[in-house]
Design a protein around this motif. Structure first.
Motif, PDB file in Angstrom:
ATOM      1  N   ARG A  94      23.817  30.256  31.113  1.00 56.92           N
ATOM      2  CA  ARG A  94      23.005  29.946  29.932  1.00 56.92           C
ATOM      3  C   ARG A  94      23.928  29.918  28.718  1.00 56.92           C
ATOM      4  N   LYS A  95      23.852  28.808  28.032  1.00 49.91           N
ATOM      5  CA  LYS A  95      24.733  28.646  26.891  1.00 49.91           C
ATOM      6  C   LYS A  95      24.435  29.692  25.814  1.00 49.91           C
ATOM      7  N   ALA A  96      23.144  29.938  25.620  1.00 49.63           N
ATOM      8  CA  ALA A  96      22.767  30.853  24.534  1.00 49.63           C
ATOM      9  C   ALA A  96      23.395  32.232  24.758  1.00 49.63           C
ATOM     10  N   TRP A  97      23.346  32.683  26.017  1.00 49.41           N
ATOM     11  CA  TRP A  97      23.908  34.001  26.297  1.00 49.41           C
ATOM     12  C   TRP A  97      25.414  33.997  26.007  1.00 49.41           C
ATOM     13  N   CYS A  98      26.089  32.954  26.456  1.00 50.46           N
ATOM     14  CA  CYS A  98      27.543  32.877  26.280  1.00 50.46           C
ATOM     15  C   CYS A  98      27.901  32.828  24.801  1.00 50.46           C
ATOM     16  N   GLN A  99      27.130  32.066  24.062  1.00 45.16           N
ATOM     17  CA  GLN A  99      27.405  31.978  22.620  1.00 45.16           C
ATOM     18  C   GLN A  99      27.299  33.352  21.968  1.00 45.16           C
ATOM     19  N   SER A 100      26.257  34.086  22.338  1.00 43.34           N
ATOM     20  CA  SER A 100      26.092  35.354  21.629  1.00 43.34           C
ATOM     21  C   SER A 100      27.143  36.367  22.098  1.00 43.34           C
ATOM     22  N   TRP A 101      27.521  36.293  23.368  1.00 45.34           N
ATOM     23  CA  TRP A 101      28.590  37.192  23.847  1.00 45.34           C
ATOM     24  C   TRP A 101      29.906  36.897  23.117  1.00 45.34           C
ATOM     25  N   LEU A 102      30.263  35.634  23.033  1.00 47.88           N
ATOM     26  CA  LEU A 102      31.519  35.271  22.366  1.00 47.88           C
ATOM     27  C   LEU A 102      31.461  35.652  20.882  1.00 47.88           C
ATOM     28  N   THR A 103      30.304  35.475  20.295  1.00 50.37           N
ATOM     29  CA  THR A 103      30.165  35.859  18.892  1.00 50.37           C
ATOM     30  C   THR A 103      30.444  37.355  18.728  1.00 50.37           C
ATOM     31  N   ARG A 104      29.922  38.117  19.698  1.00 50.74           N
ATOM     32  CA  ARG A 104      30.093  39.570  19.613  1.00 50.74           C
ATOM     33  C   ARG A 104      31.530  40.011  19.795  1.00 50.74           C
ATOM     34  N   ILE A 105      32.252  39.358  20.697  1.00 53.83           N
ATOM     35  CA  ILE A 105      33.599  39.875  21.028  1.00 53.83           C
ATOM     36  C   ILE A 105      34.700  39.265  20.161  1.00 53.83           C
ATOM     37  N   GLN A 106      34.383  38.324  19.291  1.00 50.89           N
ATOM     38  CA  GLN A 106      35.459  37.583  18.611  1.00 50.89           C
ATOM     39  C   GLN A 106      36.406  38.464  17.802  1.00 50.89           C
ATOM     40  N   GLY A 107      35.921  39.620  17.323  1.00 51.39           N
ATOM     41  CA  GLY A 107      36.817  40.456  16.531  1.00 51.39           C
ATOM     42  C   GLY A 107      37.366  41.635  17.314  1.00 51.39           C
ATOM     43  N   ASP A 108      37.036  41.705  18.617  1.00 57.01           N
ATOM     44  CA  ASP A 108      37.446  42.863  19.419  1.00 57.01           C
ATOM     45  C   ASP A 108      38.826  42.607  20.028  1.00 57.01           C
ATOM     46  N   PRO A 109      39.799  43.496  19.745  1.00 60.03           N
ATOM     47  CA  PRO A 109      41.140  43.269  20.304  1.00 60.03           C
ATOM     48  C   PRO A 109      41.136  43.206  21.837  1.00 60.03           C
ATOM     49  N   ARG A 110      40.176  43.868  22.491  1.00 62.19           N
ATOM     50  CA  ARG A 110      40.108  43.807  23.956  1.00 62.19           C
ATOM     51  C   ARG A 110      39.177  42.710  24.431  1.00 62.19           C
ATOM     52  N   LEU A 111      38.571  41.999  23.506  1.00 58.39           N
ATOM     53  CA  LEU A 111      37.654  40.916  23.852  1.00 58.39           C
ATOM     54  C   LEU A 111      36.553  41.353  24.814  1.00 58.39           C
ATOM     55  N   GLY A 112      36.087  42.552  24.631  1.00 58.90           N
ATOM     56  CA  GLY A 112      34.980  43.009  25.473  1.00 58.90           C
ATOM     57  C   GLY A 112      35.373  43.315  26.907  1.00 58.90           C
ATOM     58  N   ILE A 113      36.670  43.311  27.187  1.00 56.80           N
ATOM     59  CA  ILE A 113      37.089  43.603  28.568  1.00 56.80           C
ATOM     60  C   ILE A 113      37.038  45.112  28.775  1.00 56.80           C
ATOM     61  N   GLY A 114      36.234  45.520  29.742  1.00 59.77           N
ATOM     62  CA  GLY A 114      35.983  46.949  29.929  1.00 59.77           C
ATOM     63  C   GLY A 114      37.088  47.640  30.711  1.00 59.77           C
ATOM     64  N   TRP A 115      36.932  48.936  30.818  1.00 62.88           N
ATOM     65  CA  TRP A 115      37.863  49.756  31.603  1.00 62.88           C
ATOM     66  C   TRP A 115      37.313  49.896  33.011  1.00 62.88           C
ATOM     67  N   VAL A 116      38.187  50.203  33.957  1.00 63.14           N
ATOM     68  CA  VAL A 116      37.712  50.438  35.323  1.00 63.14           C
ATOM     69  C   VAL A 116      36.791  51.650  35.343  1.00 63.14           C
ATOM     70  N   GLU A 117      35.823  51.636  36.247  1.00 65.43           N
ATOM     71  CA  GLU A 117      34.834  52.725  36.287  1.00 65.43           C
ATOM     72  C   GLU A 117      35.478  54.024  36.749  1.00 65.43           C
ATOM     73  N   ARG A 118      36.425  53.905  37.692  1.00 62.24           N
ATOM     74  CA  ARG A 118      37.054  55.118  38.210  1.00 62.24           C
ATOM     75  C   ARG A 118      38.569  55.054  38.019  1.00 62.24           C
ATOM     76  N   PRO A 119      39.034  55.555  36.879  1.00 59.42           N
ATOM     77  CA  PRO A 119      40.480  55.498  36.646  1.00 59.42           C
ATOM     78  C   PRO A 119      41.222  56.370  37.665  1.00 59.42           C
ATOM     79  N   GLU A 120      42.324  55.858  38.127  1.00 61.28           N
ATOM     80  CA  GLU A 120      43.125  56.603  39.112  1.00 61.28           C
ATOM     81  C   GLU A 120      44.512  56.861  38.530  1.00 61.28           C
ATOM     82  N   THR A 121      45.174  57.866  39.078  1.00 61.47           N
ATOM     83  CA  THR A 121      46.584  58.044  38.763  1.00 61.47           C
ATOM     84  C   THR A 121      47.376  57.226  39.777  1.00 61.47           C
TER      85      THR A 121
END
Ligand code: ARG
Length: 574
Positions: A94-121
């Motif tokens: 859906r274009k509308a969803w993508c537009q609003s997601w991109l609008t939200r992440i445009q100023g985020d240095p990580r671009l909304g890319i999350g961290w892994v759920e279970r960080p490991e050493t």
């Protein structure tokens, strides 16, 4: 949706939860594929789920697909899935969803890319050359690949420990010490330690082939080193010290940093304990004088016992690796260890991992292998004179060729500046040429291809980044405004931008940087097409200008994140 990995991962999640809801499980050998649709008229992504289930359910793939599609229904991210091609399930974003997601992440240095759920050493054991020898191109792949895997895992949230497991305690030191005692030169050692030590080694090695007495002498030196003879220990320490200095210059040029450089010698005091542990646990037993771990239960390893102590009492590479493994699990609480070496060490690591299983060590072990870099003659890359190419020389040539290129394009820049750019472009091109290959394959090294400004190369990506940065610089400061995607080129670019995070995940999970390279290349191409047909600074309306600038920012940041994970410094000018 609170977390968004990427469109492809979302399709997978929807399909998996629909199957769960329906009480259907995939046959164990089946691979659920989610791929871009074969044709855009079907949608954006499609999956083969129905084909995998049809047999067991005794239904046609089409009817299975329809049931799954109905169960998923329409979601905030996708329109209601459709079924085509005899049972493929298609998803349209859906274009509308993508537009609003991109609008939200445009100023985020990580671009909304999350961290892994279970960080490991995670410990990454890479580069690891044998010292008192020049680094050759063979070590390049391990160094570049290991560094990239460390960067990716760190970016995605794992605790990474990088460790250069230097070969600093092998039998070569007997010969090097003997050689140095006969013909060593302290000045040469200081100035060109690796070259000098390698020469001394070669000379003795040649002599041992015709004169067994020299062999005995070298063995004597090694024994004296290993039993703590002060003179030999001092020589060895000096060899290590100077070699390390020279190696660190190479690592610095490559931009590679290690948290630890614990060589084999660091574990030498643990070896007797390791052997007794394995004997106590009943894993090792004597065979023809040597102590070996046998893997009777393992059909693949049955014929390949792991020798851990020779009949004369000497320990081996295997013993050190077991000690190192125990150390990493105990002292660093490693939950996963990646060993990055060429494929010739496959058997060694299979054996090592089998020992870890037998000891029930709570750690995941992976051997990340790679193929050979070939010259144009399809033989391992060498110098014209024959011996294999020194890494130092390869880096020099990469920088020199890049300087020529930069000087042609930008004669206006002062030499210092051109040199600085050439360093990044040259080393970057070398890294990228390697990382963009499926690591398991051999590849042919061609300077022209590496440094080409168009094609799947570092210069192409760096160039794209520089271009976007210059547009952004010209635009002045920009407010974050809604992103809209009316033009097909904008929509295509948007889809490429949405897939970065999940591509990085896949790249990390499979330890295959080429996934990321290919994605960045596609992204840069999509940007290029967008830029050709959608004026940014000269857009017809202010809303459009701001929306396109938003896309530019996300594109620039995507390239920056990607290049940095590959170990390539993004340049703002070129
Ligand atoms: N020094 C070895 C070589 O040059 C590579 C070491 C890899 N790491 C390890 N833990 N065995 O072949």
């Amino acid at each position: 949706m609170s977390t968004f990995l990427g469109p492809r991962s979302s399709v997978r999640m929807y399909v998996e939860s629909a199957l769960q809801e329906l009480g259907w499980s995939l046959p164990s050998h089946a691979t659920l594929l989610v791929k871009p649709c074969s044709h855009p008229r079907f949608g954006d992504f499609q999956t083969n789920a129905a084909f995998l289930l049809a047999g067991e359910l005794r239904q046609s793939p089409v009817s299975v697909a329809e049931t799954i599609a109905r169960t998923i229904g329409s979601t905030e991210l996708f329109e209601e899935p459709t079924v085509t091609g005899g049972g493929f399930i298609n998803f349209r974003l859906r274009k509308a969803w993508c537009q609003s997601w991109l609008t939200r992440i445009q100023g985020d240095p990580r671009l909304g890319i999350g961290w892994v759920e279970r960080p490991e050493t995670v410990v990454i054991d890479f580069s690891s050359p044998n010292i008192a020898k020049e680094m050759h191109v063979g070590h390049l792949r391990s160094t570049i690949l290991g560094d990239c895997l460390a960067r990716l895992r760190r970016f995605l949230g794992h605790r990474v420990i990088t460790d250069n497991h230097l070969g600093d305690w092998g039998t070569q030191f007997g010969m090097v010490i003997l050689g140095f005692k006969k013909a060593g030169d302290w000045n040469a050692l200081r100035e060109r330690p690796l070259e000098h030590l390698e020469q001394l080694y070669r000379k003795i090695y040649e002599a041992t082939r015709t004169d067994p007495a020299v062999w005995e002498e070298a063995k004597g030196e090694l024994r004296r080193l290993q039993t703590g003879d002060p003179e030999n220990v001092r020589l060895w320490e000096e060899f290590c010290r100077y070699s390390l200095q020279e190696l660190s210059r190479l690592y610095e040029r490559l931009g590679v940093v290690f948290d630890y450089q614990m060589g084999e010698s660091a574990y030498r005091h643990m070896l007797p304990e390791v052997v007794s542990l394995l004997v106590e646990k009943g894993l090792a037993r004597r065979s023809q004088g040597a102590l070996c771990v046998f893997f009777d239960e393992d059909p693949e390893l049955k014929e390949h016992p792991f020798v851990i102590q020779k009949s004369d009492g000497a320990y081996l590479y295997s013993t050190t690796d077991i000690a190192t493994l125990l150390y990493r699990v105990e002292k660093w609480q490693a939950q996963r260890i990646l060993y990055v070496t060429d494929a010739r060490q496959k058997l060694h690591f299979r054996q090592l991992f089998a020992v870890a299983r037998a000891l029930k060590l709570p750690v995941q072990l992976e051997h990340i292998t790679f193929g050979t870099i070939l010259g144009e003659d399809r033989r391992p890359l060498r110098t014209r004179e024959g011996p294999s190419l020194k890494l130092r020389e390869l880096l020099d040539e990469a920088e020199a060729r890049a300087l020529q290129l930069v000087s042609e394009k930008r004669p206006d820049l002062p030499l210092e500046k051109r040199k600085e750019i050439a360093q990044t472009v040259g080393i970057g091109a070398l890294k990228y040429a390697d990382l963009s290959q499926n690591r398991e394959l051999d590849y042919i090294f061609r300077w022209e291809k590496l440094l080409a400004l168009d094609g799947n190369t570092a210069p192409y990506l760096l160039n794209a980044y520089v271009r976007i940065c210059s547009i952004l610089a010209k635009s002045g400061t920009v407010s974050e405004s809604p992103i809209e995607l009316p033009q097909p080129e904008e929509w295509e670019l948007a889809k490429a931008l949405l897939g970065l995070g999940e591509t990085m995940r896949a790249s990390m999970e499979e330890s295959r940087p080429h996934f990321l390279c290919n994605h960045l290349y596609e992204l840069a191409r999509a940007f290029h097409r967008f830029y050709e047909s959608c004026p940014v600074l000269q857009a017809d309306t202010e809303t459009r200008r701001l929306s396109r600038l938003g896309l530019c920012r996300i594109a620039a940041q995507s390239l920056k994140i990607g290049l940095e994970c590959l170990g390539i410094k993004p340049l703002e000018e070129m």
